[in-house]
Structures are given as C-alpha cells and as structure tokens.
Design a protein around this motif. Structure first.
Motif, mmCIF file in Angstrom:
data_model
loop_
_atom_site.group_PDB
_atom_site.id
_atom_site.type_symbol
_atom_site.label_atom_id
_atom_site.label_comp_id
_atom_site.label_asym_id
_atom_site.label_seq_id
_atom_site.Cartn_x
_atom_site.Cartn_y
_atom_site.Cartn_z
ATOM 1 N N ARG A 423 -6.380 18.825 -0.807
ATOM 2 C CA ARG A 423 -5.156 18.073 -1.117
ATOM 3 C C ARG A 423 -4.398 17.737 0.156
ATOM 4 O O ARG A 423 -3.759 16.692 0.264
ATOM 5 C CB ARG A 423 -4.258 18.896 -2.036
ATOM 6 C CG ARG A 423 -4.776 19.022 -3.464
ATOM 7 C CD ARG A 423 -3.833 19.888 -4.286
ATOM 8 N NE ARG A 423 -4.272 20.036 -5.650
ATOM 9 C CZ ARG A 423 -3.914 19.234 -6.653
ATOM 10 N NH1 ARG A 423 -3.099 18.219 -6.416
ATOM 11 N NH2 ARG A 423 -4.352 19.432 -7.869
ATOM 12 N N GLY A 447 -7.156 14.429 -1.409
ATOM 13 C CA GLY A 447 -6.816 14.012 -2.762
ATOM 14 C C GLY A 447 -7.154 15.087 -3.775
ATOM 15 O O GLY A 447 -7.752 16.110 -3.443
ATOM 16 N N ASP A 448 -6.744 14.857 -5.013
ATOM 17 C CA ASP A 448 -7.073 15.779 -6.091
ATOM 18 C C ASP A 448 -8.583 15.793 -6.285
ATOM 19 O O ASP A 448 -9.223 14.738 -6.388
ATOM 20 C CB ASP A 448 -6.379 15.331 -7.375
ATOM 21 C CG ASP A 448 -6.728 16.222 -8.552
ATOM 22 O OD1 ASP A 448 -6.199 17.342 -8.636
ATOM 23 O OD2 ASP A 448 -7.568 15.794 -9.378
ATOM 24 N N SER A 452 -11.050 12.648 -7.135
ATOM 25 C CA SER A 452 -11.986 12.244 -6.084
ATOM 26 C C SER A 452 -13.426 12.296 -6.580
ATOM 27 O O SER A 452 -14.229 11.384 -6.312
ATOM 28 C CB SER A 452 -11.822 13.142 -4.860
ATOM 29 O OG SER A 452 -10.542 12.998 -4.288
#
Length: 463
Positions: A423, A447-448, A452
C-alpha cells in the motif's frame, strides 16, 4: 452409570486427539474442528448427567445450560464481527477468557473447600492454577491490544518481575509454615491472584511485534496447564486431559515458532532484541526503489514458467486470497507452475496464511514451506510478495543491528524478478526497513492487493 460416563469421557478424549490430528492439514482442519466440538458436547452432556444422577445437583445443570447459552451467543457474535485479518486478536481474547476461568475456579475453590484440613500439596496445586490462570488472562489481554495495534510499548522491568515472584513465594512460605498466625488461605489466593494479573502484564509487555506468534503460543500453553491443574483439583479426567492436550500442543508450537525465528524462548519473553538504529529499523530513511504497473506485472508473469507467491499480512488485510487463486489458474493455463511459499510466522499467528489460502480452496499440494524451496529460490522466474515484509527481509541475514537479524527468511531476493505489492512504504510489523526494495531485481507495485491482482488478472486474460 459411572462406567458409562467414563466411557463417554474416553470417547470425548479420542475425539479431541482425532480433532487435533485432522487440524494438522488445512484440507481437513474444518472436520477436525467439528470433531473436537462434538467431543466437547459429549463431555459436557456426560458431566451434566453425572450432576443429576450421582450428586442430585439439578440447579447446577440449569446454571450450566444458561452459561453455555450466554457463552455461545457471545462467541458467535465475536466470531462473526472479527474478520480473518483480526483472527489472532480473537484467539488472544478467547485465550484470555480461558485463563480468567482458571483464575476464578481456583479462587472459588479456596473459599468453598475446607482448606484448614487439606494437604499442603493440594494448596500448592490450587495456588499454581490461580497464578497461571491470572497471568494468562492479563498477558492475553496485552497481546490482544498489541495485535490490534493499540499498544506499542515494550516496557521491561526485571525488578518488578522479580518482585512478583518474591511476593508469591514468600507469602506462600509464610502461610504454610505459620498457618495459625499468618494470613488465611483464602486471603492468600486472592493476593496471589492479584499478583498474577500484574505479572501477566509484565510478562507480555516486553515482547516485540515480530515475536507475537511466540507469545500467543506460550499463553495458549499456560492456559492449558492452568486447565489441567483445575482438572486435578476437581478430579475431572476429561478436564485434565483437555488441559494436557492444549498445554502440550502449545509448548510444541512455541518450540517450532522459536526455531522458525532462530530465537531463544528466553530472549523472546524478556524482550531482548537487537539494537534499533534509525537507518536500519524505522523505515523512515529514503530508499531508491523501482515501481511497476499492473500491465508490466502481467507481462512478466505471463512469460514466466515458475512463479512463487509469497503471502503476508497485506494479503489478509485486503482479503486477496481468492484473487491469488484466480491468478494461479490463469498462469497455469499459460503453462506456468505456481507455488505458494509460506513462512512459519507470516501474518499475526502460526498458520495464519494457511488458513486464508485454504479458505480460497487453494490445493494444499501447491503450498510449500520455506525450507522446501529456500535452497533453490533461483529457479523462480518471478516472485510476487503480497504484503509480506519481515519474512522476506534480507537484513535478517546481513544487518546485525536489525531487529529481525538472525530470523530465517524466505530468500525471495534470489528469484530472477521480484514484485512486491504494498500500500505504501511503511515498515513491517517489526518496524524494520527492508533493503530488498532497493535491489536491482525488485520492483514495487503500490495499491490495494486485491484491486491490483484483479487488474493483473484482466491484463493476463488479454495476453
């Protein structure tokens, strides 16, 4: 009737042992849990019948049923309100309740029994149960808050710890050698119960974040021992056996966890970690990293023949295990071999990752322990690290000042290409920064993890 009750207890004991055996593999763990639950129901039912037939304690049976209903409602509510990511917290909370039960049982027994004529051995056993139960309760509460991220302190005081032991031993000796002029046994049990609560806090506070799996195992073992002691007091074979099973498995698991982390139990419990330096362990120092997109990641994976997926707490947070399975199937359709590599202390408790992967119906044959592949990590064309940090940190091998130094790691850095899904640039649970991110063969995908992976899967579909 007693013979039938003992037979039921024997069947319950066999059920407990069989349940533990089935829990050894994620594929059969659900059945193991169910078998253990059925065995417990049999034991409780047999005890209730014994109360009525032999002791004529019908009121106690009503109380037992009422408490079971209340406990079931509370347990059901808690289990549904806690996500898998917070399961270690829930386990600590349940373990705390087990310790509290042992504490209350011991103190209650000291008041309802005629301890003036009891043997000293019985008193010692009872006091030991009180002390272990209280320490397990307060220690588990501290573990609960640490796992929830609500407590960061690692306070350690040898003087206070020694003081607790000194008070327990000296007060006990005073009572046993001067029973007529010293404090009563009931008062002694209350005082030792209070001291045990303080000791449990002192016991759990020094343990660092990376060592929490070991603390959980130790506290489980302590609760088991306290339960076994209660079984001795009440001459309950099934309670004694249950306590022995919990205590012994907790001890064995603790030994395995310490081995997996290359840490001695003494150092873990005393909170003895390496010296923390700002550069090596706060994660605040700037790192030169390479980033990667989901499209580039999909391209690398599509042309890889051997892929390693290394899950960590980040996968649990984003609940991305099902997306991992979908990606695995897509890559296998392209001719790749995919393996999940699990570190023994990945996540927040032993077996955390195994449970999550089993929840996604990932075949157990695709899951390997780090010792099985660490010697040949170079065979993997790509290694995807999903939220794991400490368990792949090369500082454990190279930086003697790191808090994770000496802990065996998954040697992901040896793979041809490493992709780390995060993250942000925050450090892992131990607080140690990770030099893996600066290596030439490592790229970070921010990113999450669940989002992703979904994007990567869509990109792979188009290849």
């Amino acid at each position: 009737m007693v013979g039938i009750i003992n037979l039921v207890y024997l069947l319950s004991a066999i059920g407990f042992i069989g349940g533990i055996k089935l829990m050894a593999a994620p594929s059969s763990a659900r059945n193991g849990n169910l078998l253990s639950a059925v065995a417990m129901i049999l034991a409780i039912a047999a005890t209730a019948i014994l109360m009525v037939v032999q002791h004529h304690q019908l009121n106690n049976v009503y109380l037992l049923v009422a408490l079971l209903l209340v406990g079931t409602i509370i347990g059901k509510g808690l289990s549904q309100s806690y996500e898998m990511t917070r399961m270690p917290e829930l386990i600590s909370l349940f373990n705390a309740l087990g310790g509290l039960c042992a504490l209350i049982i011991g103190i209650n027994e000291s008041f309802i029994s005629d301890m003036a004529i009891e043997q000293s051995t019985i008193k010692i056993v009872l006091l030991l149960g009180v002390f272990l139960g209280g320490a397990s309760f307060s220690g588990s509460i501290i573990a609960f808050y640490k796992l929830a991220g609500k407590m960061k302190t690692s306070f350690r005081s040898k003087a206070l710890t020694f003081g607790c032991w000194f008070l327990v031993i000296s007060l006990s000796i005073w009572h046993f050698f001067q029973p007529n002029v010293a404090l009563s046994f009931q008062t002694l049990s209350l005082i030792i119960g209070a001291i045990s609560l303080v000791y449990g806090v002192l016991f759990a506070l020094p343990v660092g974040g990376a060592d929490m799996p070991v603390l959980i195992s130790v506290l489980n073992a302590v609760t088991g021992i306290a339960t076994a002691i209660s079984g001795m007091l009440f001459e309950s074979t099934i309670m004694l056996l249950g306590g022995i099973l919990v205590g012994s498995t907790g001890v064995l698991l603790t030994i395995q966890m310490c081995k997996a982390m290359n840490r001695s139990l003494k150092k873990v419990l005393l909170g003895q970690t390496a010296v923390v330096t700002k550069k090596g362990n706060t994660g605040e120092a700037l790192q030169e990293i390479q980033t990667i997109s989901t499209a580039e990641t999909a391209s690398i994976l599509a042309f890889s023949k051997n892929v390693a997926i290394i899950p960590g707490f980040g996968m649990a947070v984003s609940q991305a295990q099902k997306e991992c399975f979908e990606l695995q199937k897509r890559l296998q359709g392209l001719g790749a071999q995919v393996k999940y590599i699990i570190h023994p202390v990945a996540g927040r408790m032993p077996g955390h990752m195994n449970v999550l992967l089993a929840e996604a119906n990932i075949d157990y044959s695709d899951i390997v322990e780090m010792d099985e592949v660490n010697h040949n990590m170079g065979q993997f064309d790509a290694a995807i690290i999903i939220g794991a940090n400490d368990v792949v940190n090369p500082a454990a091998e190279t930086d003697s000042e790191s808090v994770v130094y000496g802990m065996p790691i998954i040697k992901a850095y040896q793979a041809k290409q490493v992709i780390v899904m995060k993250r942000g640039m925050s450090a892992g649970y131990s607080g140690a920064s990770n030099p893996l991110f600066e290596r030439a063969n490592c790229k970070l995908l921010f990113g999450d993890a669940k989002y992703s992976l979904h994007q990567i899967i869509e990109e792979v579909k188009m290849i």
